[in-house]
Design a protein around this motif. Structure first.
Motif, PDB file in Angstrom:
ATOM      1  N   PRO A  18      21.938  28.099  21.722  1.00 16.78           N
ATOM      2  CA  PRO A  18      21.265  28.495  23.106  1.00 16.78           C
ATOM      3  C   PRO A  18      22.289  28.931  23.597  1.00 16.78           C
ATOM      4  CG  PRO A  18      21.026  26.156  22.126  1.00 16.78           C
ATOM      5  CD  PRO A  18      21.387  27.200  20.937  1.00 16.78           C
ATOM      6  N   ARG A  19      22.934  28.953  24.424  1.00 23.67           N
ATOM      7  CA  ARG A  19      24.673  29.117  25.312  1.00 23.67           C
ATOM      8  C   ARG A  19      24.081  29.070  27.266  1.00 23.67           C
ATOM      9  NH1 ARG A  19      24.624  35.767  23.670  1.00 23.67           N
ATOM     10  NH2 ARG A  19      22.247  36.461  24.636  1.00 23.67           N
ATOM     11  N   LEU A  20      24.629  28.356  27.827  1.00 28.05           N
ATOM     12  CA  LEU A  20      24.888  27.520  28.785  1.00 28.05           C
ATOM     13  C   LEU A  20      25.404  28.715  29.763  1.00 28.05           C
ATOM     14  CD1 LEU A  20      24.004  24.185  28.953  1.00 28.05           C
ATOM     15  CD2 LEU A  20      22.178  26.243  29.166  1.00 28.05           C
ATOM     16  N   VAL A  21      25.350  28.928  31.369  1.00 27.64           N
ATOM     17  CA  VAL A  21      26.405  29.870  32.274  1.00 27.64           C
ATOM     18  C   VAL A  21      26.205  28.422  33.333  1.00 27.64           C
ATOM     19  CG1 VAL A  21      27.112  31.759  32.802  1.00 27.64           C
ATOM     20  CG2 VAL A  21      25.170  32.064  30.849  1.00 27.64           C
ATOM     21  N   ILE A  22      27.498  28.375  33.688  1.00 28.38           N
ATOM     22  CA  ILE A  22      27.981  27.152  34.909  1.00 28.38           C
ATOM     23  C   ILE A  22      28.904  28.017  35.486  1.00 28.38           C
ATOM     24  CG2 ILE A  22      28.604  25.170  35.936  1.00 28.38           C
ATOM     25  CD1 ILE A  22      28.460  24.323  32.378  1.00 28.38           C
ATOM     26  N   SER A  23      28.273  28.485  37.232  1.00 26.57           N
ATOM     27  CA  SER A  23      29.292  29.374  37.411  1.00 26.57           C
ATOM     28  C   SER A  23      30.266  27.779  38.348  1.00 26.57           C
ATOM     29  CB  SER A  23      29.130  29.981  38.644  1.00 26.57           C
ATOM     30  OG  SER A  23      28.396  29.307  39.532  1.00 26.57           O
ATOM     31  N   CYS A  27      33.659  30.746  44.553  1.00 25.12           N
ATOM     32  CA  CYS A  27      33.690  31.921  44.725  1.00 25.12           C
ATOM     33  C   CYS A  27      32.745  32.467  43.499  1.00 25.12           C
ATOM     34  CB  CYS A  27      35.320  32.737  43.983  1.00 25.12           C
ATOM     35  SG  CYS A  27      37.265  32.014  45.402  1.00 25.12           S
ATOM     36  N   ALA A  28      32.795  32.083  42.281  1.00 29.60           N
ATOM     37  CA  ALA A  28      32.174  32.226  41.053  1.00 29.60           C
ATOM     38  C   ALA A  28      30.667  32.229  41.924  1.00 29.60           C
ATOM     39  CB  ALA A  28      31.384  30.859  39.790  1.00 29.60           C
ATOM     40  N   LYS A  29      30.145  30.806  42.285  1.00 32.79           N
ATOM     41  CA  LYS A  29      28.565  31.017  43.547  1.00 32.79           C
ATOM     42  C   LYS A  29      28.280  32.372  44.340  1.00 32.79           C
ATOM     43  CE  LYS A  29      25.453  28.039  45.164  1.00 32.79           C
ATOM     44  NZ  LYS A  29      25.345  27.317  46.437  1.00 32.79           N
ATOM     45  N   ASP A  30      29.223  32.704  45.103  1.00 38.85           N
ATOM     46  CA  ASP A  30      28.575  33.676  45.852  1.00 38.85           C
ATOM     47  C   ASP A  30      30.095  34.228  46.255  1.00 38.85           C
ATOM     48  OD1 ASP A  30      30.706  31.978  47.430  1.00 38.85           O
ATOM     49  OD2 ASP A  30      28.818  30.987  48.636  1.00 38.85           O
ATOM     50  N   CYS A  31      31.727  34.726  45.382  1.00 44.99           N
ATOM     51  CA  CYS A  31      33.092  35.286  45.929  1.00 44.99           C
ATOM     52  C   CYS A  31      33.525  34.694  46.881  1.00 44.99           C
ATOM     53  CB  CYS A  31      32.004  36.859  46.102  1.00 44.99           C
ATOM     54  SG  CYS A  31      31.396  37.603  45.397  1.00 44.99           S
ATOM     55  N   GLY A  32      32.662  33.636  47.686  1.00 41.31           N
ATOM     56  CA  GLY A  32      33.780  32.909  49.027  1.00 41.31           C
ATOM     57  C   GLY A  32      34.712  33.725  49.655  1.00 41.31           C
ATOM     58  N   ALA A  35      34.405  37.761  49.016  1.00 43.42           N
ATOM     59  CA  ALA A  35      33.447  38.569  49.212  1.00 43.42           C
ATOM     60  C   ALA A  35      33.981  39.489  49.861  1.00 43.42           C
ATOM     61  CB  ALA A  35      31.837  37.930  50.386  1.00 43.42           C
ATOM     62  N   GLY A  36      33.307  40.763  49.701  1.00 43.45           N
ATOM     63  CA  GLY A  36      33.533  42.386  49.767  1.00 43.45           C
ATOM     64  C   GLY A  36      35.030  42.694  49.752  1.00 43.45           C
ATOM     65  N   ALA A  37      35.623  42.233  48.724  1.00 43.75           N
ATOM     66  CA  ALA A  37      36.862  42.904  48.211  1.00 43.75           C
ATOM     67  C   ALA A  37      36.729  43.419  47.831  1.00 43.75           C
ATOM     68  CB  ALA A  37      38.095  41.782  47.756  1.00 43.75           C
ATOM     69  N   TYR A  38      38.141  44.692  47.512  1.00 44.29           N
ATOM     70  CA  TYR A  38      37.475  45.680  46.356  1.00 44.29           C
ATOM     71  C   TYR A  38      37.372  45.583  44.987  1.00 44.29           C
ATOM     72  CZ  TYR A  38      42.361  45.324  45.099  1.00 44.29           C
ATOM     73  OH  TYR A  38      43.800  44.785  44.360  1.00 44.29           O
ATOM     74  N   GLY A  39      38.022  44.575  44.427  1.00 48.65           N
ATOM     75  CA  GLY A  39      38.390  44.366  43.073  1.00 48.65           C
ATOM     76  C   GLY A  39      37.148  43.094  42.730  1.00 48.65           C
ATOM     77  N   VAL A  40      36.437  43.263  43.859  1.00 49.52           N
ATOM     78  CA  VAL A  40      35.286  41.356  43.720  1.00 49.52           C
ATOM     79  C   VAL A  40      34.278  42.497  42.634  1.00 49.52           C
ATOM     80  CG1 VAL A  40      33.996  39.887  44.578  1.00 49.52           C
ATOM     81  CG2 VAL A  40      36.076  40.190  44.978  1.00 49.52           C
ATOM     82  N   ALA A  41      32.984  42.344  41.168  1.00 55.42           N
ATOM     83  CA  ALA A  41      32.182  42.828  41.195  1.00 55.42           C
ATOM     84  C   ALA A  41      30.952  42.006  41.402  1.00 55.42           C
ATOM     85  CB  ALA A  41      32.319  42.602  40.108  1.00 55.42           C
ATOM     86  N   GLY A  42      30.997  40.920  41.791  1.00 53.15           N
ATOM     87  CA  GLY A  42      29.845  40.144  42.465  1.00 53.15           C
ATOM     88  C   GLY A  42      30.198  38.770  42.168  1.00 53.15           C
ATOM     89  N   SER A  43      28.853  38.390  42.364  1.00 56.86           N
ATOM     90  CA  SER A  43      29.638  36.748  42.244  1.00 56.86           C
ATOM     91  C   SER A  43      28.818  36.444  40.350  1.00 56.86           C
ATOM     92  CB  SER A  43      27.861  36.202  42.746  1.00 56.86           C
ATOM     93  OG  SER A  43      27.938  35.873  43.548  1.00 56.86           O
ATOM     94  N   VAL A  44      28.359  35.654  39.707  1.00 56.32           N
ATOM     95  CA  VAL A  44      28.674  34.948  38.298  1.00 56.32           C
ATOM     96  C   VAL A  44      27.545  36.163  38.316  1.00 56.32           C
ATOM     97  CG1 VAL A  44      28.048  33.854  36.186  1.00 56.32           C
ATOM     98  CG2 VAL A  44      30.558  34.139  38.052  1.00 56.32           C
ATOM     99  N   HIS A  45      26.172  35.184  38.539  1.00 54.81           N
ATOM    100  CA  HIS A  45      25.038  35.128  38.950  1.00 54.81           C
ATOM    101  C   HIS A  45      24.676  37.217  39.425  1.00 54.81           C
ATOM    102  CE1 HIS A  45      23.699  35.738  43.539  1.00 54.81           C
ATOM    103  NE2 HIS A  45      24.643  35.045  43.226  1.00 54.81           N
ATOM    104  N   ASP A  46      25.416  37.434  39.900  1.00 56.49           N
ATOM    105  CA  ASP A  46      24.762  39.344  40.110  1.00 56.49           C
ATOM    106  C   ASP A  46      25.249  39.712  38.185  1.00 56.49           C
ATOM    107  OD1 ASP A  46      24.298  39.188  42.422  1.00 56.49           O
ATOM    108  OD2 ASP A  46      26.336  39.383  42.532  1.00 56.49           O
TER     109      ASP A  46
END
Length: 74
Positions: A18-23, A27-32, A35-46
């Motif tokens: 089993p593996r666990l992921v913690i944001s 920034c990891a939770k909602d891009c802080g 958010a919306g910056a050109y190099g940001v792919a989204g939140s970890v949960h995305d």
């Protein structure tokens, strides 16, 4: 960030179950603030299934410990 999507997915796929992921942090939770910056792919949960979010910028040490204690009960 967009340039870390591949390495993040490869690392996640390489981990045994089993593996666990913690944001960790806003920034990891909602891009802080990024958010919306050109190099940001989204939140970890995305990108990955997240088991726990730890908010804060920076997160309080007590919040990190609380989440780790609760996850160890699983």
């Amino acid at each position: 960030t967009k340039n870390m999507l591949g390495p993040l997915r490869q690392t996640y796929d390489a981990l045994p179950e089993p593996r666990l992921v913690i944001s960790l942090g806003d920034c990891a939770k909602d891009c802080g603030e990024f958010a919306g910056a050109y190099g940001v792919a989204g939140s970890v949960h995305d990108v990955l299934p997240v088991d726990a979010h730890i908010p804060g910028c920076p997160p309080r040490p007590e919040a990190i410990l609380d989440v780790l204690r609760n996850l160890s009960d699983r």
